[in-house]
Design a protein around this motif. Structure first.
Motif, PDB file in Angstrom:
ATOM      1  N   THR A  68       0.821  -1.213   0.000  1.00 16.19           N
ATOM      2  CA  THR A  68       0.000   0.000   0.000  1.00 16.19           C
ATOM      3  C   THR A  68       0.852   1.258   0.000  1.00 16.19           C
ATOM      4  OG1 THR A  68      -1.707  -1.202   1.233  1.00 16.19           O
ATOM      5  CG2 THR A  68      -1.838   1.209   1.201  1.00 16.19           C
ATOM      6  N   THR A  69       1.953   1.241   0.727  1.00 12.19           N
ATOM      7  CA  THR A  69       2.833   2.413   0.782  1.00 12.19           C
ATOM      8  C   THR A  69       3.400   2.733  -0.584  1.00 12.19           C
ATOM      9  OG1 THR A  69       3.432   1.887   3.069  1.00 12.19           O
ATOM     10  CG2 THR A  69       4.865   3.405   1.867  1.00 12.19           C
ATOM     11  N   ALA A  70       3.843   1.712  -1.306  1.00  9.98           N
ATOM     12  CA  ALA A  70       4.403   1.913  -2.644  1.00  9.98           C
ATOM     13  C   ALA A  70       3.353   2.484  -3.586  1.00  9.98           C
ATOM     14  CB  ALA A  70       4.948   0.598  -3.190  1.00  9.98           C
ATOM     15  N   LYS A  71       2.135   1.979  -3.513  1.00 11.39           N
ATOM     16  CA  LYS A  71       1.069   2.490  -4.369  1.00 11.39           C
ATOM     17  C   LYS A  71       0.751   3.948  -4.040  1.00 11.39           C
ATOM     18  CE  LYS A  71      -1.125  -2.006  -5.149  1.00 11.39           C
ATOM     19  NZ  LYS A  71      -2.327  -2.844  -4.976  1.00 11.39           N
ATOM     20  N   THR A  72       0.769   4.285  -2.754  1.00 11.28           N
ATOM     21  CA  THR A  72       0.498   5.670  -2.354  1.00 11.28           C
ATOM     22  C   THR A  72       1.562   6.611  -2.903  1.00 11.28           C
ATOM     23  OG1 THR A  72      -0.563   4.893  -0.319  1.00 11.28           O
ATOM     24  CG2 THR A  72       0.138   7.207  -0.404  1.00 11.28           C
ATOM     25  N   ILE A  73       2.818   6.188  -2.828  1.00  9.33           N
ATOM     26  CA  ILE A  73       3.920   7.009  -3.343  1.00  9.33           C
ATOM     27  C   ILE A  73       3.789   7.190  -4.856  1.00  9.33           C
ATOM     28  CG2 ILE A  73       6.414   7.102  -3.696  1.00  9.33           C
ATOM     29  CD1 ILE A  73       6.736   5.689  -1.010  1.00  9.33           C
ATOM     30  N   VAL A  74       3.457   6.110  -5.553  1.00  8.14           N
ATOM     31  CA  VAL A  74       3.346   6.171  -7.006  1.00  8.14           C
ATOM     32  C   VAL A  74       2.183   7.076  -7.414  1.00  8.14           C
ATOM     33  CG1 VAL A  74       2.677   4.823  -9.019  1.00  8.14           C
ATOM     34  CG2 VAL A  74       4.501   4.015  -7.521  1.00  8.14           C
ATOM     35  N   ILE A  75       1.071   6.978  -6.735  1.00  8.40           N
ATOM     36  CA  ILE A  75      -0.061   7.850  -7.052  1.00  8.40           C
ATOM     37  C   ILE A  75       0.319   9.313  -6.840  1.00  8.40           C
ATOM     38  CG2 ILE A  75      -2.375   8.528  -6.303  1.00  8.40           C
ATOM     39  CD1 ILE A  75      -2.954   5.574  -5.768  1.00  8.40           C
ATOM     40  N   PHE A  76       1.078   9.579  -5.793  1.00 11.21           N
ATOM     41  CA  PHE A  76       1.545  10.936  -5.537  1.00 11.21           C
ATOM     42  C   PHE A  76       2.462  11.409  -6.673  1.00 11.21           C
ATOM     43  CE2 PHE A  76       4.646  13.870  -3.564  1.00 11.21           C
ATOM     44  CZ  PHE A  76       3.767  14.880  -3.178  1.00 11.21           C
ATOM     45  N   LEU A  77       3.348  10.529  -7.148  1.00  9.92           N
ATOM     46  CA  LEU A  77       4.219  10.875  -8.272  1.00  9.92           C
ATOM     47  C   LEU A  77       3.413  11.112  -9.547  1.00  9.92           C
ATOM     48  CD1 LEU A  77       7.188   8.379  -7.715  1.00  9.92           C
ATOM     49  CD2 LEU A  77       7.156  10.844  -7.255  1.00  9.92           C
ATOM     50  N   ASP A  78       2.388  10.288  -9.759  1.00  5.63           N
ATOM     51  CA  ASP A  78       1.527  10.486 -10.922  1.00  5.63           C
ATOM     52  C   ASP A  78       0.877  11.865 -10.888  1.00  5.63           C
ATOM     53  OD1 ASP A  78       2.116   8.022 -11.904  1.00  5.63           O
ATOM     54  OD2 ASP A  78       0.241   7.047 -11.290  1.00  5.63           O
ATOM     55  N   ILE A  79       0.416  12.270  -9.714  1.00  4.89           N
ATOM     56  CA  ILE A  79      -0.235  13.575  -9.586  1.00  4.89           C
ATOM     57  C   ILE A  79       0.743  14.698  -9.917  1.00  4.89           C
ATOM     58  CG2 ILE A  79      -1.269  15.182  -7.936  1.00  4.89           C
ATOM     59  CD1 ILE A  79      -2.502  12.758  -6.529  1.00  4.89           C
ATOM     60  N   ILE A  80       1.987  14.561  -9.462  1.00  8.45           N
ATOM     61  CA  ILE A  80       2.995  15.587  -9.748  1.00  8.45           C
ATOM     62  C   ILE A  80       3.263  15.671 -11.250  1.00  8.45           C
ATOM     63  CG2 ILE A  80       5.419  16.226  -9.461  1.00  8.45           C
ATOM     64  CD1 ILE A  80       5.305  15.124  -6.653  1.00  8.45           C
ATOM     65  N   VAL A  81       3.458  14.519 -11.902  1.00  9.55           N
ATOM     66  CA  VAL A  81       3.759  14.497 -13.331  1.00  9.55           C
ATOM     67  C   VAL A  81       2.590  15.051 -14.142  1.00  9.55           C
ATOM     68  CG1 VAL A  81       4.221  13.005 -15.317  1.00  9.55           C
ATOM     69  CG2 VAL A  81       5.388  12.594 -13.140  1.00  9.55           C
ATOM     70  N   LEU A  82       1.387  14.586 -13.838  1.00 13.62           N
ATOM     71  CA  LEU A  82       0.218  15.054 -14.582  1.00 13.62           C
ATOM     72  C   LEU A  82      -0.055  16.529 -14.303  1.00 13.62           C
ATOM     73  CD1 LEU A  82      -2.181  11.982 -14.243  1.00 13.62           C
ATOM     74  CD2 LEU A  82      -0.582  12.542 -16.077  1.00 13.62           C
ATOM     75  N   GLY A  83       0.203  16.958 -13.078  1.00 20.00           N
ATOM     76  CA  GLY A  83       0.048  18.375 -12.764  1.00 20.00           C
ATOM     77  C   GLY A  83       1.008  19.237 -13.558  1.00 20.00           C
ATOM     78  N   LEU A  84       2.228  18.740 -13.781  1.00 25.92           N
ATOM     79  CA  LEU A  84       3.208  19.471 -14.576  1.00 25.92           C
ATOM     80  C   LEU A  84       2.736  19.605 -16.022  1.00 25.92           C
ATOM     81  CD1 LEU A  84       5.960  20.760 -15.032  1.00 25.92           C
ATOM     82  CD2 LEU A  84       6.909  18.458 -15.333  1.00 25.92           C
ATOM     83  N   TYR A  85       2.248  18.519 -16.594  1.00 24.55           N
ATOM     84  CA  TYR A  85       1.738  18.579 -17.965  1.00 24.55           C
ATOM     85  C   TYR A  85       0.530  19.497 -18.061  1.00 24.55           C
ATOM     86  CZ  TYR A  85       4.658  15.031 -20.211  1.00 24.55           C
ATOM     87  OH  TYR A  85       5.704  14.349 -20.767  1.00 24.55           O
ATOM     88  N   LEU A  86      -0.318  19.472 -17.052  1.00 26.21           N
ATOM     89  CA  LEU A  86      -1.486  20.342 -17.054  1.00 26.21           C
ATOM     90  C   LEU A  86      -1.064  21.808 -17.017  1.00 26.21           C
ATOM     91  CD1 LEU A  86      -4.574  20.604 -16.934  1.00 26.21           C
ATOM     92  CD2 LEU A  86      -4.405  20.478 -14.434  1.00 26.21           C
ATOM     93  N   LEU A  87      -0.076  22.110 -16.188  1.00 27.73           N
ATOM     94  CA  LEU A  87       0.432  23.478 -16.105  1.00 27.73           C
ATOM     95  C   LEU A  87       1.038  23.920 -17.430  1.00 27.73           C
ATOM     96  CD1 LEU A  87       1.142  26.017 -14.466  1.00 27.73           C
ATOM     97  CD2 LEU A  87       3.251  24.856 -13.751  1.00 27.73           C
ATOM     98  N   LEU A  88       1.796  23.030 -18.064  1.00 24.98           N
ATOM     99  CA  LEU A  88       2.380  23.359 -19.364  1.00 24.98           C
ATOM    100  C   LEU A  88       1.296  23.606 -20.407  1.00 24.98           C
ATOM    101  CD1 LEU A  88       5.334  20.793 -19.461  1.00 24.98           C
ATOM    102  CD2 LEU A  88       5.495  23.270 -19.154  1.00 24.98           C
TER     103      LEU A  88
END
Length: 205
Positions: A68-88
């Motif tokens: 569960t911890t690994a999945k939580t970290i990955v989801i957080f990373l996904d949000i950061i990456v997608l947020g960057l693309y959204l900002l761009l």
């Protein structure tokens, strides 16, 4: 005949602006479909959208092997990456040239990652999306040149006017004065770009 044609600058700027916005929206598609891929993956689904990011799918697959911890970290990373693309995407829609360039480079790297994973079809769809993004880069560059040339044109048109002391008559300009280089550049830019976007010209007598 072509010399007697005028291109409406406002019409041309509107067409270029629409092309820029349409290209910027590809970043929204990338974000949206990548988000759907992430949701489907963690829900146990088996399908993916090919325009989505390969990078997020890769880290999602790594997280599937963890807890569960690994999945939580990955989801957080996904949000950061997608947020960057959204900002761009938002900044590209506001005609920030560097946002187009940055987003394109990141998406190219993502496509290269997919090719390394032998995702040939996904790489082809990455190429399609990049083609339309590059069209926006080209349109934005042309629009910036047009605005810069148009802004200099009035100054060039009046820069040749001489100074006459009080009481001395100034002869009128010739009927067909030669246009300054800046004005000729604006005219050529309008004609070349209007051909690319298939815009109508107004014939003059």
């Amino acid at each position: 005949m072509e010399e007697n044609q005028q291109i409406d600058p406002a019409l041309l700027r509107d067409a270029l602006g629409k092309r820029v916005m349409a290209s910027a929206q590809w970043f929204y598609w990338i974000v949206g479909l990548s988000l759907v891929n992430t949701v489907v993956f963690f829900s146990g689904g088996k399908f993916t959208f090919l325009i989505g990011l390969d990078g997020t799918q890769l880290i999602n697959g790594i997280a599937a092997e963890g807890g569960t911890t690994a999945k939580t970290i990955v989801i957080f990373l996904d949000i950061i990456v997608l947020g960057l693309y959204l900002l761009l995407g938002v900044l590209a829609g506001k005609r920030k040239h560097w946002a187009f360039i940055t987003g394109s480079v990141l998406y190219i790297l993502d496509g290269v990652l997919g090719l390394c994973l032998q995702d040939w079809i996904g790489g082809a769809f990455h190429g399609l999306a990049l083609y339309y993004i590059f069209q926006g880069i080209k349109a934005n560059n042309t629009l910036q040149q047009l605005e810069a040339a148009t802004a200099r044109a009035p100054q060039a048109a009046t820069s040749g006017a001489g100074y006459a002391p009080a009481g001395i008559a100034v002869p009128p300009p010739p009927i067909s004065p030669a246009r300054p280089p800046q004005l000729r550049r604006v005219s050529r830019l309008l004609k070349c770009t209007s051909r690319q976007f298939h815009l109508p010209c107004n014939a003059t007598s």
